[in-house]
Scaffold this active site. Sequence first.
Site, PDB file in Angstrom:
ATOM      1  N   MET A  47       3.064   2.058 -36.953  1.00  0.00           N
ATOM      2  CA  MET A  47       4.076   1.411 -36.094  1.00  0.00           C
ATOM      3  C   MET A  47       4.629   2.417 -35.084  1.00  0.00           C
ATOM      4  O   MET A  47       5.779   2.835 -35.165  1.00  0.00           O
ATOM      5  CB  MET A  47       5.204   0.861 -36.975  1.00  0.00           C
ATOM      6  CG  MET A  47       4.712  -0.044 -38.100  1.00  0.00           C
ATOM      7  SD  MET A  47       6.049  -0.836 -39.000  1.00  0.00           S
ATOM      8  CE  MET A  47       6.709   0.501 -39.964  1.00  0.00           C
ATOM      9  N   ASP A  48       3.803   2.769 -34.093  1.00  0.00           N
ATOM     10  CA  ASP A  48       4.163   3.849 -33.174  1.00  0.00           C
ATOM     11  C   ASP A  48       4.872   3.310 -31.925  1.00  0.00           C
ATOM     12  O   ASP A  48       4.531   2.231 -31.441  1.00  0.00           O
ATOM     13  CB  ASP A  48       2.861   4.557 -32.770  1.00  0.00           C
ATOM     14  CG  ASP A  48       3.103   5.986 -32.364  1.00  0.00           C
ATOM     15  OD1 ASP A  48       4.201   6.505 -32.651  1.00  0.00           O
ATOM     16  OD2 ASP A  48       2.204   6.582 -31.755  1.00  0.00           O
ATOM     17  N   GLY A  49       5.855   4.060 -31.422  1.00  0.00           N
ATOM     18  CA  GLY A  49       6.449   3.741 -30.117  1.00  0.00           C
ATOM     19  C   GLY A  49       7.839   3.121 -30.165  1.00  0.00           C
ATOM     20  O   GLY A  49       8.287   2.556 -29.174  1.00  0.00           O
TER      21      GLY A  49
END
EC number: 2.5.1.87
Length: 290
Positions: A41-43
């Site tokens: 779950m990047d960003g």
Amino acid sequence: MEGVNGKKVGHLFENISSFVRQCIFSVLSVGPVPSHIAFIMDGNRRYSKKQNLIDGNGHRAGFSALINMLKYCYELGVKYITVYAFSIDNFKRRPEEVVSLMKLMQEKIDELTKEESIVNRLGIRIYFQGNLKLLSDHVRSAAERAMVKTSGNSKAVLSICVAYTSTDEIVHAVQESCEEKWDEIRKLDANNDGGNLVRLEENVKDKDEHRIGVTNVDRHMYMSVCPDPDIIIRTSGAARLSNFLLWQSAHCLLYSPAALWPEIGLRHLIWVILDFQRNYLYLKEKKKQS
Ligand SMILES: CC(C)=CCC/C(C)=C/CC/C(C)=C/COP(=O)(O)OP(=O)(O)O
């Protein structure tokens, strides 16, 4: 009056989108559906900056995106969903950020544990995977409560990786495998008046029998409650695994949409499922060969 009308429009919109989703999913289900999808779950911080949100609200938006994705995967028939929620390396972030993330984590875990939560309504069992000793007592207790309270759910499985890295998981599994083998050998030895340890040194065949193999290590992985993932999705365009499911991802499809995690939506899921179906026979063959 306006509020009542607004609610009615909201409900109508929800019903229409749920119907459209059902139609799309029944078409997709004609082909193979992955049994396990994992998400990096990047960003979330970048989303917060982009939207001028106050600190921490990017991660809150990320949690909402996770709940939507969980619902979509469940409706599509994906039985296992795994998320990388906090890596061991994330503990090196600014202390205020770690504290705020852990507070959010505890709040959301408690929310998920409630009787009427989405995981209980859909019958989803939760596992927390990782080196849970590294968590604060509060967060660890919340995680343990959630695992116990959802242990009767069997429709799907949500694995939340916290205080997790693959290298830590592999070392832990190897250590446990060694201890298990030693116990086995000691037991055999005790039954044979100490003869086995000496024989083990002498007999190559016995040595092989007592060697640790892939299946031993596999069994002691935190993630042994799930089959290997079919797909890993990492948002924000980065095509790296960042120490996530390295042992389990030999034959899995990687997808890295440019969207930041809170922006992930149904269209990304549909796209990756179509890609999975296009590559299905090839991936199946590769798995068989290994
Ligand atoms: C109970 C539960 C499952 C809660 C999950 C809450 C949640 C969305 C956690 C994500 C944590 C995290 C470090 C994400 C990576 O984005 P980032 O912070 O590294 O953002 P960046 O990539 O923009 O720097």
